[in-house]
Write an enzyme that holds these catalytic residues in place. Structure first.
Site, short mmCIF file in Angstrom:
data_model
loop_
_atom_site.label_atom_id
_atom_site.label_comp_id
_atom_site.label_asym_id
_atom_site.label_seq_id
_atom_site.Cartn_x
_atom_site.Cartn_y
_atom_site.Cartn_z
N GLY A 241 -22.55 -21.89 18.29
CA GLY A 241 -21.42 -21.23 17.68
C GLY A 241 -20.58 -20.55 18.73
N LYS B 265 -31.67 -17.88 19.42
CA LYS B 265 -30.24 -17.86 19.69
C LYS B 265 -30.01 -17.15 21.02
CE LYS B 265 -25.75 -16.83 17.61
NZ LYS B 265 -25.03 -16.37 16.39
N ASP C 31 -18.75 -14.56 7.05
CA ASP C 31 -18.62 -16.00 7.32
C ASP C 31 -19.49 -16.80 6.36
OD1 ASP C 31 -17.53 -18.18 8.59
OD2 ASP C 31 -18.98 -18.20 10.23
N LEU D 5 -30.52 -26.85 18.27
CA LEU D 5 -30.22 -26.97 16.84
C LEU D 5 -28.73 -26.91 16.56
CD1 LEU D 5 -33.00 -24.64 15.37
CD2 LEU D 5 -32.95 -27.13 15.33
N GLY D 6 -28.00 -26.17 17.37
CA GLY D 6 -26.56 -26.04 17.15
C GLY D 6 -26.01 -24.95 18.04
N GLY E 247 -23.16 -18.13 20.87
CA GLY E 247 -24.31 -18.63 21.60
C GLY E 247 -24.80 -19.97 21.11
N VAL F 119 -28.20 -22.14 19.68
CA VAL F 119 -29.43 -21.95 18.93
C VAL F 119 -30.38 -23.10 19.25
CG1 VAL F 119 -30.48 -21.64 16.66
CG2 VAL F 119 -28.16 -20.80 17.09
#
Length: 339
Positions: free
Chosen positions: A27, A46, A140, A24-25, A30, A32
Site C-alpha cells: 500500500g 507489514k 478506508d 501478500l501486497g 508499506g 505486507v
C-alpha cells in the site's frame, strides 16, 4: 490486499525472527509479507517502505496504526502480535487472516445476493460497530479491505485510520475515491459517519460487482459523490433502506453502525429520520426501544419466576392479607384449592 509473489531481492529474508515466505501486497505506507515462525505459525508482517524510514511523521503514523489496530476487538480485525524495527524500518506483526478480499471474491465468483449479501452486511456492520466503539474512524472501508476469512469477514488495513482523540493533523483527502464520503473531500472533521458512507458503497459493490461511483477524472468522481445517488435496485429490502440512509450527503443524517446493525437484525436501533428523508418506508418489524440494546449487546433479561409457596424463601403475604392456601395438585400461581 492483492497479489501473491516472492519477495523482491532488496527486501529482507527475515523480519523479527520470522522467515519471509512471500509478498501478500503493498500500500501507500508499506509492504505486507506472509511470514512464518520456526514452529510453523504464519503471520502477516507489514514493513514500512524504505523511502519513508527517515520520515519521523510517517514513522509516527505507522506506529499509531499498530496502536489503533490493537485497541479494536479481535473478532473484527487481525490481532496485532508485536511491533519492532528491521534495519531502521518499523514493522507490525499481526495475525494472518487467510482468504481472498471481498473485491477478489466478487471478481472471481460474481455479486452476492439473498442471504449471502445480508450475512455480509451484518458481519461488516458488527466489525464497524466494534471499530467505532474503540474510538476509531477507519477512513478506508472498501471491498479490498474486507478479507473473507473462513470464520467470517474481517476488516484490515488501518494505515490511514484516525483515532477520535488524535491530535495530529493530516492534510488532503485520504482513502479510495470511489468509496470516500463527501466530507473526506472537504476540511470537515471526520467522524464514524464517513465509514458508514463507505460501507454503503461496499455493499453496492458486493450486490452489483460495480463501485458505487465511477468516473474517468477526479473532478467527475467528486461531482458524482457530491451530487448523485447510486442505483440501489439490485439491493433487496430491508438492506436497501439502510444503504440509502448511509448514503446521505450530510453525515448527521446517517445511522451509526450499531443502529444500522440493530435494525437489520430486527431491532429498533436505526433512526427513522434518515430513511424518512430518503423517501423510504419504515420497516414493519420494529421492536420497542427497550428491547434492542439487550439483543445486540448479548445481554439477557431474567425469566419471570413463579412465587415460591414453601420454605424459607417463600413469598410472604403483605400485612393484613391472608395467604391463599395451596394443596397438592393445585398450581402455585394463585389457583384456588380444589375441594
Amino acid at each position: 490486499m492483492t497479489g501473491l509473489s516472492t519477495p523482491a531481492p532488496e527486501e529482507p529474508d527475515r523480519v523479527g525472527g520470522y522467515r519471509i515466505v512471500r509478498q501478500l501486497g503493498q500500500g501507500s505506507q508499506g509492504i505486507v509479507f506472509l511470514g512464518e515462525f520456526p514452529a510453523g505459525r504464519q503471520v502477516a508482517i507489514k514493513v514500512l517502505h524504505s523511502c519513508f524510514a527517515a520520515d519521523s511523521d510517517v514513522r509516527r503514523r505507522f506506529q499509531r496504526e499498530a496502536e489503533i489496530a490493537a485497541s479494536v476487538a479481535t473478532f473484527s480485525t487481525a490481532r496485532v502480535l508485536t511491533t519492532g524495527f528491521a534495519e531502521e524500518r518499523p514493522y507490525i506483526v499481526s495475525e494472518y487472516v487467510p482468504g481472498p478480499s471481498l473485491e477478489e471474491l466478487i471478481r472471481a465468483d460474481g455479486p452476492r445476493s439473498g442471504g449471502g449479501l445480508e450475512r455480509l452486511a451484518v458481519t461488516t456492520l458488527t466489525a464497524l460497530s466494534s471499530i467505532h466503539a474503540a474510538g476509531v474512524v477507519h477512513r478506508d472501508v472498501k471491498p479490498g479491505n474486507v478479507i473473507m476469512a473462513p470464520e467470517g469477514p474481517v476488516m484490515i488495513d488501518f494505515g490511514i485510520a484516525l483515532a477520535l482523540d488524535a491530535t495530529t493533523s493530516i492534510t488532503g483527502p485520504m482513502g479510495t475515491p470511489a468509496y470516500m464520503s463527501p466530507e473526506q473531500f472537504t476540511d470537515q472533521a471526520l467522524t464514524p459517519a464517513a465509514d458508514m458512507f463507505s460501507w454503503a458503497g461496499t455493499m453496492i459493490y458486493a450486490a452489483t460487482g460495480q463501485p458505487p461511483f465511477s468516473a474517468t477524472t477526479v473532478g467527475a468522481m467528486l461531482n458524482a459523490i457530491l451530487n448523485t445517488q447510486p442505483d440501489l435496485s439490485a439491493i433487496p429490502h430491508p438492506l436497501r433502506r439502510l444503504v440509502a440512509a448511509c448514503l446521505a450527503k450530510d453525515p448527521a443524517d446517517r445511522p451509526q453502525a450499531s443502529e444500522a446493525l440493530c435494525e437489520l437484525i430486527g431491532g429498533d436501533g436505526a433512526r427513522r429520520a434518515p430513511a424518512a428523508r430518503a423517501g423510504l418506508p419504515s420497516p414493519r418489524h420494529i421492536r420497542p426501544a427497550a428491547v434492542w440494546p439487550q439483543r445486540v449487546a448479548g445481554l439477557w433479561a431474567p425469566r419471570r419466576r413463579r412465587p415460591r409457596t414453601g420454605g424459607r424463601h417463600a413469598l410472604r403475604p403483605e400485612p393484613g392479607l391472608a395467604a391463599s392456601p395451596v394443596v397438592p395438585g393445585g398450581e402455585d400461581r394463585g389457583d384456588r384449592p380444589r375441594p
